[in-house]
Design a protein around this motif. Structure first.
Motif, mmCIF file in Angstrom:
data_model
loop_
_atom_site.group_PDB
_atom_site.id
_atom_site.type_symbol
_atom_site.label_atom_id
_atom_site.label_comp_id
_atom_site.label_asym_id
_atom_site.label_seq_id
_atom_site.Cartn_x
_atom_site.Cartn_y
_atom_site.Cartn_z
ATOM 1 N N LEU A 1 44.736 47.300 43.902
ATOM 2 C CA LEU A 1 43.226 47.429 43.294
ATOM 3 C C LEU A 1 42.741 46.461 42.405
ATOM 4 C CD1 LEU A 1 40.989 49.370 42.956
ATOM 5 C CD2 LEU A 1 42.400 49.985 40.649
ATOM 6 N N HIS A 2 43.726 45.638 41.875
ATOM 7 C CA HIS A 2 43.184 44.599 40.929
ATOM 8 C C HIS A 2 43.310 43.072 41.838
ATOM 9 C CE1 HIS A 2 42.525 47.440 37.737
ATOM 10 N NE2 HIS A 2 43.767 47.888 37.476
ATOM 11 N N SER A 3 44.065 43.056 42.899
ATOM 12 C CA SER A 3 44.177 41.610 43.495
ATOM 13 C C SER A 3 43.070 40.954 43.202
ATOM 14 C CB SER A 3 44.585 41.824 44.664
ATOM 15 O OG SER A 3 45.856 42.326 45.185
ATOM 16 N N PRO A 4 41.771 41.087 43.416
ATOM 17 C CA PRO A 4 40.635 40.052 43.508
ATOM 18 C C PRO A 4 40.709 39.354 42.172
ATOM 19 C CG PRO A 4 39.836 42.157 44.568
ATOM 20 C CD PRO A 4 41.304 42.512 44.119
ATOM 21 N N SER A 5 40.909 40.136 40.973
ATOM 22 C CA SER A 5 40.835 39.636 39.618
ATOM 23 C C SER A 5 42.340 38.862 39.183
ATOM 24 C CB SER A 5 40.598 40.495 38.498
ATOM 25 O OG SER A 5 41.289 41.731 38.426
ATOM 26 N N GLU B 1 34.647 33.847 44.094
ATOM 27 C CA GLU B 1 34.593 35.514 44.360
ATOM 28 C C GLU B 1 35.909 36.048 43.380
ATOM 29 O OE1 GLU B 1 35.090 37.157 48.010
ATOM 30 O OE2 GLU B 1 33.434 35.413 48.985
ATOM 31 N N SER B 2 36.912 35.436 43.179
ATOM 32 C CA SER B 2 37.817 35.867 42.281
ATOM 33 C C SER B 2 37.658 35.913 40.849
ATOM 34 C CB SER B 2 39.167 34.853 42.457
ATOM 35 O OG SER B 2 39.782 35.373 43.669
ATOM 36 N N LEU B 3 36.799 34.613 40.404
ATOM 37 C CA LEU B 3 36.297 34.586 39.202
ATOM 38 C C LEU B 3 35.357 35.661 38.813
ATOM 39 C CD1 LEU B 3 35.996 30.798 38.817
ATOM 40 C CD2 LEU B 3 37.734 31.968 37.913
ATOM 41 N N ASN C 1 34.387 41.253 35.858
ATOM 42 C CA ASN C 1 34.024 42.589 36.042
ATOM 43 C C ASN C 1 35.047 43.490 36.024
ATOM 44 O OD1 ASN C 1 31.203 42.159 36.663
ATOM 45 N ND2 ASN C 1 31.906 41.343 38.721
ATOM 46 N N ASP C 2 36.517 42.972 36.010
ATOM 47 C CA ASP C 2 37.682 43.646 36.021
ATOM 48 C C ASP C 2 38.697 43.315 35.261
ATOM 49 O OD1 ASP C 2 39.762 45.583 36.428
ATOM 50 O OD2 ASP C 2 40.312 44.723 38.622
ATOM 51 N N HIS C 3 38.619 43.173 34.178
ATOM 52 C CA HIS C 3 40.036 42.776 33.039
ATOM 53 C C HIS C 3 40.296 43.562 31.918
ATOM 54 C CE1 HIS C 3 36.045 41.063 31.388
ATOM 55 N NE2 HIS C 3 36.730 41.771 30.208
ATOM 56 N N ASP C 4 39.675 44.825 31.912
ATOM 57 C CA ASP C 4 39.969 45.739 31.007
ATOM 58 C C ASP C 4 41.849 45.877 31.036
ATOM 59 O OD1 ASP C 4 37.629 45.823 30.057
ATOM 60 O OD2 ASP C 4 37.119 47.788 30.745
ATOM 61 N N ILE D 1 40.531 34.826 28.525
ATOM 62 C CA ILE D 1 39.860 35.086 29.646
ATOM 63 C C ILE D 1 38.539 34.403 29.915
ATOM 64 C CG2 ILE D 1 38.513 36.594 31.142
ATOM 65 C CD1 ILE D 1 41.031 38.679 29.961
ATOM 66 N N GLU D 2 37.898 34.162 28.703
ATOM 67 C CA GLU D 2 36.377 33.524 28.850
ATOM 68 C C GLU D 2 36.659 32.204 28.922
ATOM 69 O OE1 GLU D 2 34.689 34.654 25.038
ATOM 70 O OE2 GLU D 2 33.943 36.551 25.754
ATOM 71 N N THR D 3 37.917 31.484 28.129
ATOM 72 C CA THR D 3 38.017 29.993 28.437
ATOM 73 C C THR D 3 38.559 29.659 29.650
ATOM 74 O OG1 THR D 3 38.596 29.832 26.316
ATOM 75 C CG2 THR D 3 39.454 28.315 27.349
#
Length: 471
Positions: free
Chosen positions: A305-309, A419-421, A426-429, A442-444
């Motif tokens: 589910l989280h692979s893209p991120s 796309e990964s970024l 959108n998915d880092h909680d 994450i922002e850096t």
């Protein structure tokens, strides 16, 4: 070892220099050295200062003072340097607060391990990355306003079999995608890989196997015995250091770049992983598909589910996505299956021993920062367990051979770093749980990586001249 034991070991081994090493945000080992006379128990308590503003992804110039605290358990006599040198991996601390530095990737890995224990799900996670690499005889590259090129050469490269340069005996070169794994003389790097293995063992790394990989021109793999998360990330940094330096000293150049050669396999880093509670492998169940427990299946669900991120950390370069394309054993489709190397998650079936049950996540590559990549995988898997995320049904067939209409329905990995970024934004909680990753880190990361994408996008590509020069 304790600090006192490290000091005694250094003197017993005749060490003259102590090398203090740490990893920057993007995953490159950094270091500075002190004479052995400065190695004291006080150093392990108070650390040594350095300029954090000169390290990628770390501090601004007005807050540059940082401290390294050596980890005595990582001390090893360097097998490659002429001057007797002891290497010690360090953690980064803020001298003002006295706390671990939030952007230190090693600290992120340690927090991930602590979070695992705090959840009560497991007491330890075990990791076994298979980092592939190429060994070339020569590599040249340059980029300017009016030109850009790269040139790779290898005595093993099949392209050299027809050269007319007065060089005799140009046979015995592995053809494209046929390097796995004929004996010498086709495999011309047996002795070199064996020397690398000897140096890895001397550096305290348990090696299981080495062999030629699929690619022509010197693709190789050396596998390490599994370790816990932070310890394996430490070892992977030493692994890359030993590989690069052994090759360099023998007149070769090693690269962990994911896709250095067009038309042949890229270099991945398949990551074997499992969760344990004391001496019980939580991934095993005799009733489950491929011997997997419900917990393992949910872990896979979180990973897929989280692979893209996840891939923003585990496949973190624009070049990574030259590898993640169909036809080169790279996992494009976010599915799982036993024995199936076309799936993103494979369940190895070599052994019926419950202790050997694990998953193999095939999407990462060795350009990643292992501390961040392993931590992101663990956090995704734990999110899957906590929320009982079911993965898509397993597919025990070659996914690349499916009809077009079936392929279009499969979830797939991102096709670019951009796309990964975007997925990470959108998915880092799930990464923020337990304060393992911070929003600041994450922002850096996003800021640095978006700049890399922009720099690539702004420059003409050599193949564009082939395609468009006559437009």
């Amino acid at each position: 070892m304790t600090p006192k034991e490290v000091i005694a070991r250094a003197h017993e081994a005749g060490v003259a220099i102590v090398d203090l090493r740490f990893v920057d945000l993007l995953g490159t080992w950094q270091h500075f050295s002190i004479p052995v006379s400065e190695l004291s128990e006080k150093l392990f308590l108070e650390g040594a200062g350095f300029d954090g503003s000169s390290i990628r992804g770390f501090q601004h110039i007005h807050e540059s003072d940082m401290i390294l605290i050596p980890d005595p358990s990582t001390a090893v006599v360097d097998p490659l340097l002429k001057v007797p040198t002891m290497s010690i991996t360090c953690s980064v601390y803020d001298p003002v607060t006295g706390q671990p530095y939030s952007r230190d990737p090693r600290y992120v890995a340690q927090k991930a391990e602590n979070y695992l224990r705090e959840t009560g799900i497991a007491t330890v996670s075990y990791w076994g990355p298979e980092a592939e690499f190429y060994i070339f005889n020569s590599i040249r590259f340059d980029q300017d306003s009016h030109y850009g090129f790269y040139f790779i050469d290898s005595e093993e490269g099949i392209w050299n079999s027809g050269n007319d340069g007065g060089v005799p005996n140009l046979g015995y070169r592995p053809r494209f995608k046929e390097g796995y794994f004929p004996v010498p003389p086709t495999d011309k790097l047996q002795d070199l890989r064996s020397e690398i293995v000897q140096n890895l063992i001397a550096a305290g790394i348990d090696v299981e196997v080495h062999h030629h990989e699929v690619g022509t021109a010197g693709q190789a793999e050396i596998d390490m015995a599994f370790k816990s998360l932070t310890r394996m990330a430490d070892q992977l940094m030493m692994y890359k250091y030993v590989v690069k330096n052994t090759c360099y000293q023998k007149g070769y150049v090693a690269t962990f770049m994911p896709k250095p050669i067009f038309g042949d396999n890229g270099s991945g880093m398949h990551v074997h992983q499992s969760l344990w509670k004391e001496d019980q492998n939580l991934f095993f169940s005799p009733e489950g598909y491929a011997g997997l427990s419900d917990l393992a299946r949910w872990y896979i669900g979180g990973i897929l589910l989280h692979s893209p991120s996840i891939l923003a950390f585990a496949a973190p370069t624009t070049n990574s996505y030259r590898r993640l394309v169909p036809g080169f054993e790279a996992p494009v489709y976010l599915m799982y299956s036993k024995r199936n190397r076309s799936a993103c998650v494979r369940i190895p079936m070599y052994s019926n021993n419950p202790k050997a049950k694990r998953i193999e996540y095939r999407a990462p590559d060795p350009s990643c920062n292992p501390y961040l990549a392993f931590a992101a995988m663990l956090m995704a898997g734990l999110d899957g367990i906590k929320n009982k995320i079911e993965p898509p049904a397993p597919m025990d067939q070659d996914l690349y051979e499916l009809p077009e209409e079936a392929i279009t329905k499969l979830p797939s990995a991102p096709s670019s770093l951009a796309e990964s970024l975007s997925a990470l934004e959108n998915d880092h909680d799930y990464l923020l749980q337990g304060d393992v990753f911070t929003k600041d880190l994450i922002e850096t990361w996003l800021s640095i990586k978006k700049k890399e994408v922009s720099e690539i996008n702004r420059r003409p590509h050599p193949y564009e001249f082939f395609m468009y020069h006559d437009a």
